[in-house]
Design an enzyme around this catalytic site. Sequence first.
Site, short mmCIF file in Angstrom:
data_model
loop_
_atom_site.label_atom_id
_atom_site.label_comp_id
_atom_site.label_asym_id
_atom_site.label_seq_id
_atom_site.Cartn_x
_atom_site.Cartn_y
_atom_site.Cartn_z
N ARG A 37 0.67 -1.11 0.22
CA ARG A 37 0.24 0.12 0.11
C ARG A 37 1.00 1.18 0.07
NH1 ARG A 37 -4.24 0.07 -1.90
NH2 ARG A 37 -5.57 1.28 -0.37
N ASP A 55 -0.02 -0.57 10.51
CA ASP A 55 -1.22 -1.24 10.58
C ASP A 55 -2.02 -0.65 12.04
OD1 ASP A 55 -3.57 -2.68 10.64
OD2 ASP A 55 -2.57 -4.64 10.55
N TYR A 154 -19.65 2.42 13.26
CA TYR A 154 -19.29 3.34 12.37
C TYR A 154 -19.78 4.71 13.04
CZ TYR A 154 -17.82 6.44 8.65
OH TYR A 154 -17.08 7.25 7.89
N LYS A 158 -17.38 7.65 14.70
CA LYS A 158 -17.44 8.92 14.25
C LYS A 158 -17.70 9.88 15.22
CE LYS A 158 -15.15 7.85 11.73
NZ LYS A 158 -14.00 8.56 11.02
N THR A 187 -15.68 6.98 -3.07
CA THR A 187 -14.53 6.54 -2.91
C THR A 187 -14.98 4.98 -2.53
OG1 THR A 187 -14.47 6.75 -0.59
CG2 THR A 187 -13.70 8.52 -1.82
#
Length: 260
Positions: A37, A55, A154, A158, A187
């Site tokens: 990556r 990571d 999630y 957030k 994305t």
Amino acid sequence: MARIFITGSSDGIGSVVARDLVKRGHSVVLHARSESRANDAENACPGAESTLIGDLSSIADTKRLASEANKLGTFDVVIHNAGLYHGGFKKTPEGFPALFAVNTLAPYVLTCLMNRPKRLVYVSSSMHYSGDGTLKDIAWKERGEKKWSDTTAYCDSKLHDVILALTVARKWKGVASNVLDPGWVSTKMGGRMANGSPESSVKTYVDLALVQGNVKEDDTGEYWVDAKMRTPREEASDQLRQETFLKACEEATGVKFPEA
């Protein structure tokens, strides 16, 4: 010229923001979770200063990343952009859900252990309004894998990012700490159905990093959407909840938040 470190900058919005800042003449250090990556990140953003590998789902590796970042000196700006949405419970080496480790614990650990920059930018989402404001089970120890929901986790994470940004703003004088909502952008994370404006999203990142547009030098503890201030979830400003959050993160990581 500013020196800027961006987590999660091997692809997606993080990579686009990195390219924009490099084109403006700034020194950008990229971040990727693996060697492969890292190659992707550097190919996508020629002209970047370097790439750090770590990571963020591993607390140990995140601590090592902080140490490697500090060897490069103190950054002017750190953008905590890395995040996960889908993938299921997926336990980390320390036994936490990977989404919680990457979205919540990693920015906490890096904030605590990296040299303090002049500016901190955290990436949240409008979905933070649906997060669990009680903070009773942020690590999913009680709910466990059987009750796991990517969307619920999630939203919670957030909200945690907003809480962290506002806590830093309250406690660290001299450090501008803000949080942004990039919008629903197409994305790998956002998906093809997203209808948000990439240009507006990138502008919000860049304005906060470079103190331009609607952003003033002393703006801190603010929530930004489309390069404008907005009002975040009320609970994020509650000092008792902020302290509860810091304690939970310290227990999970073994890293104490530096008060002064």
